[in-house]
Motif scaffolding. Sequence first.
Motif, PDB file in Angstrom:
ATOM      1  N   GLY A 196       0.823  -1.224   0.000  1.00 16.22           N
ATOM      2  CA  GLY A 196       0.000   0.000   0.000  1.00 16.22           C
ATOM      3  C   GLY A 196       0.846   1.259   0.000  1.00 16.22           C
ATOM      4  O   GLY A 196       0.528   2.250  -0.666  1.00 16.22           O
ATOM      5  N   GLN A 197       1.964   1.177   0.743  1.00 19.67           N
ATOM      6  CA  GLN A 197       2.845   2.340   0.774  1.00 19.67           C
ATOM      7  C   GLN A 197       3.486   2.593  -0.578  1.00 19.67           C
ATOM      8  O   GLN A 197       3.686   3.734  -1.000  1.00 19.67           O
ATOM      9  N   LEU A 198       3.823   1.471  -1.285  1.00 27.09           N
ATOM     10  CA  LEU A 198       4.386   1.635  -2.626  1.00 27.09           C
ATOM     11  C   LEU A 198       3.385   2.293  -3.565  1.00 27.09           C
ATOM     12  O   LEU A 198       3.733   3.162  -4.384  1.00 27.09           O
ATOM     13  N   LEU A 199       2.087   1.873  -3.473  1.00 27.61           N
ATOM     14  CA  LEU A 199       1.055   2.493  -4.303  1.00 27.61           C
ATOM     15  C   LEU A 199       0.917   3.986  -3.987  1.00 27.61           C
ATOM     16  O   LEU A 199       0.804   4.832  -4.882  1.00 27.61           O
ATOM     17  N   LEU A 200       0.910   4.300  -2.695  1.00 26.20           N
ATOM     18  CA  LEU A 200       0.806   5.705  -2.302  1.00 26.20           C
ATOM     19  C   LEU A 200       2.008   6.514  -2.808  1.00 26.20           C
ATOM     20  O   LEU A 200       1.876   7.661  -3.258  1.00 26.20           O
ATOM     21  N   GLU A 201       3.205   5.876  -2.738  1.00 27.49           N
ATOM     22  CA  GLU A 201       4.393   6.580  -3.214  1.00 27.49           C
ATOM     23  C   GLU A 201       4.326   6.828  -4.719  1.00 27.49           C
ATOM     24  O   GLU A 201       4.709   7.891  -5.224  1.00 27.49           O
ATOM     25  N   ALA A 202       3.782   5.798  -5.466  1.00 24.92           N
ATOM     26  CA  ALA A 202       3.645   5.966  -6.923  1.00 24.92           C
ATOM     27  C   ALA A 202       2.653   7.074  -7.256  1.00 24.92           C
ATOM     28  O   ALA A 202       2.881   7.913  -8.141  1.00 24.92           O
ATOM     29  N   GLU A 203       1.513   7.109  -6.526  1.00 32.90           N
ATOM     30  CA  GLU A 203       0.536   8.175  -6.744  1.00 32.90           C
ATOM     31  C   GLU A 203       1.139   9.546  -6.416  1.00 32.90           C
ATOM     32  O   GLU A 203       0.883  10.543  -7.104  1.00 32.90           O
ATOM     33  N   LYS A 204       1.957   9.550  -5.360  1.00 35.51           N
ATOM     34  CA  LYS A 204       2.595  10.823  -4.980  1.00 35.51           C
ATOM     35  C   LYS A 204       3.545  11.307  -6.073  1.00 35.51           C
ATOM     36  O   LYS A 204       3.546  12.493  -6.447  1.00 35.51           O
ATOM     37  N   GLN A 205       4.356  10.364  -6.613  1.00 34.61           N
ATOM     38  CA  GLN A 205       5.267  10.740  -7.689  1.00 34.61           C
ATOM     39  C   GLN A 205       4.518  11.220  -8.925  1.00 34.61           C
ATOM     40  O   GLN A 205       4.903  12.193  -9.593  1.00 34.61           O
ATOM     41  N   LYS A 206       3.403  10.547  -9.245  1.00 35.72           N
ATOM     42  CA  LYS A 206       2.588  10.947 -10.394  1.00 35.72           C
ATOM     43  C   LYS A 206       2.001  12.345 -10.213  1.00 35.72           C
ATOM     44  O   LYS A 206       2.010  13.187 -11.124  1.00 35.72           O
ATOM     45  N   THR A 207       1.498  12.587  -8.995  1.00 32.92           N
ATOM     46  CA  THR A 207       0.929  13.918  -8.696  1.00 32.92           C
ATOM     47  C   THR A 207       1.999  15.001  -8.792  1.00 32.92           C
ATOM     48  O   THR A 207       1.774  16.094  -9.345  1.00 32.92           O
ATOM     49  N   LEU A 208       3.193  14.697  -8.265  1.00 38.18           N
ATOM     50  CA  LEU A 208       4.282  15.680  -8.347  1.00 38.18           C
ATOM     51  C   LEU A 208       4.690  15.945  -9.798  1.00 38.18           C
ATOM     52  O   LEU A 208       4.975  17.095 -10.193  1.00 38.18           O
ATOM     53  N   ALA A 209       4.703  14.874 -10.622  1.00 37.02           N
ATOM     54  CA  ALA A 209       5.051  15.068 -12.036  1.00 37.02           C
ATOM     55  C   ALA A 209       4.015  15.922 -12.757  1.00 37.02           C
ATOM     56  O   ALA A 209       4.355  16.819 -13.546  1.00 37.02           O
ATOM     57  N   LEU A 210       2.711  15.639 -12.484  1.00 37.25           N
ATOM     58  CA  LEU A 210       1.654  16.454 -13.098  1.00 37.25           C
ATOM     59  C   LEU A 210       1.752  17.913 -12.661  1.00 37.25           C
ATOM     60  O   LEU A 210       1.580  18.845 -13.461  1.00 37.25           O
ATOM     61  N   GLN A 211       2.032  18.096 -11.365  1.00 38.33           N
ATOM     62  CA  GLN A 211       2.153  19.465 -10.854  1.00 38.33           C
ATOM     63  C   GLN A 211       3.339  20.193 -11.490  1.00 38.33           C
ATOM     64  O   GLN A 211       3.245  21.361 -11.869  1.00 38.33           O
ATOM     65  N   GLN A 212       4.452  19.462 -11.644  1.00 39.25           N
ATOM     66  CA  GLN A 212       5.616  20.076 -12.278  1.00 39.25           C
ATOM     67  C   GLN A 212       5.346  20.420 -13.737  1.00 39.25           C
ATOM     68  O   GLN A 212       5.730  21.483 -14.236  1.00 39.25           O
TER      69      GLN A 212
END
Length: 547
Positions: free
Chosen positions: A349-365
């Motif tokens: 679950g933490q890996l999924l959350l980390e992947a979503e976090k990275q995706k959100t950061l990429a979209l924001q960037q």
Amino acid sequence: TVGTQTDYRDGEAQTDPYSPEYVVPSGSVPELLTLATLTWGRGLPAGLAEMEMIERAREKRAWEATLPAMDNASQIAKRRKMMDDMERKEWAFREQEIEKLQKVRLEILKKLLRRREENQKKLDAKRLDDHWQSHQKAKEEKIKKIQHDYALMLRKLIAKRNNVMGKLERRDIIKEYTDFASQTYAPLSRIGYFPDNHSERYVVKNFYLNTFTGLCELEASLPDSVTQLKVKAPKPKHTTTKTGFIKRSARLEVELAQVHQALLEKKNKVKEPKKPLCFLEKVEKPVPRPPTPILEKPSIEEEETELAVICLQKLLRGRAIQNMMFEGKEKRLELIQELRTTHALQEDGQLLLEAEKQKTLALQQQHDLQMHKLSLVESQLAREEGRVLANMFDFLSKELVRLQEERKIHAFVMLAERQRRMREAEESGRRQVEERQRQEEDEIFKQAREGDCTIESYLEDIILSSMENTAEEQAREEVQRMAVEINDIAYEMESRRTRLQSEEIVAELVYNFLIPEAEKMSIREKVRQFQRKQIYAAHQIIHRGTE
């Protein structure tokens, strides 16, 4: 024969002075009739130039009286020579007048050029002053920023110097509330507190004063004596007559009453008691305070020893805390292992959350990058629009100034052309009159010598010549009158021009000047870009070959 009464002054209704009719007796030529060409506004009232013209006319008449008669053949050559000399003098005089006019025009042109240079100098000085002011403003802003940074760094250095050892001090609430200059009473705005914010909280809001219903209730609760005042007229202290005057007997009674009251006050006046004598009194001095104890300043070795002891205490306390933590870990080792096993199950679950976090950061960037690009494009477009508008307004202002100057020069040229034509017309008329007189005199002399003409043919020639002269003068007057009327109509049309017509003229000028200029600028930019590409390609080929 009829008198009228008007509402206007004579100066407003009068046009030209009245010239009465006159009768010239036979055999006399009055000098006043030679000035018939001078009218009101055109030579009258007479000035220095008109007086010189009159004197020249007198001299010419005196010269004509001295001419030899034409009845003798021997005097004709002398007469012709005198007339040629006189004609040369007149031409020389006219050339002098033309030179004077040219000098006057040259002076006027010099004044206009000098005035234009002065205006240009003033404009240059104003632009230089504005440029200097802008530089001064930028300099003051830079100095202000440097002073602000200097004060900030100085405060930081003072704060670091006050706490050299890096000790953490607890907040002393009692000291803050006793010191009225502390942050509790006077917080600093640079820390983030602004006392002017939320000032509306302290505004008194009352229902009875801020609303209409509250005012009605407040007015209903008040007694009638507050809202409805009753004023009683004061009664007069003295007896007065019907007209409002005080009687003499009443005035005497008032004066007697005042005198009686003054006597009673003087009689019943109490004597003030005498003041006691002042003696010296002993002032006891307060008990002296004990001296303030003074601590001796420790030596440098003692301070170093104390600091070393403090450092050793810190190390010992830290080591003790580490031992306590180690003992607690050993006691609860089983519980820690159990928590680690449960935590390992949550890694997916933490890996999924980390992947979503990275995706959100990429979209924001990516979004920030797009916004940055849009802002750069908008700033570039705004800069280009400002440059185009500035060039357009500069061009329009220069065209307006050029049109105004062109109109002024055109007006001067028209006035000069008109004066030249008028002088040429006068000169041609004068020449024609002289030529005609000369021809008449030659014809008279010829006919007198030949003796072939009769009295009838002579009279017929004189009548025809006079009719031609009269017709020519009438035609010239008619042409001048029509020119004046056309000029007045043109000025009236210029004065009646409305704002809409002016705007239409300005719009037409903008359409005729601005759009072609903008198209020229765009075509030049395209050609420049095309040439730039070709030049860049040629440079690439040349440099590649040389390398």
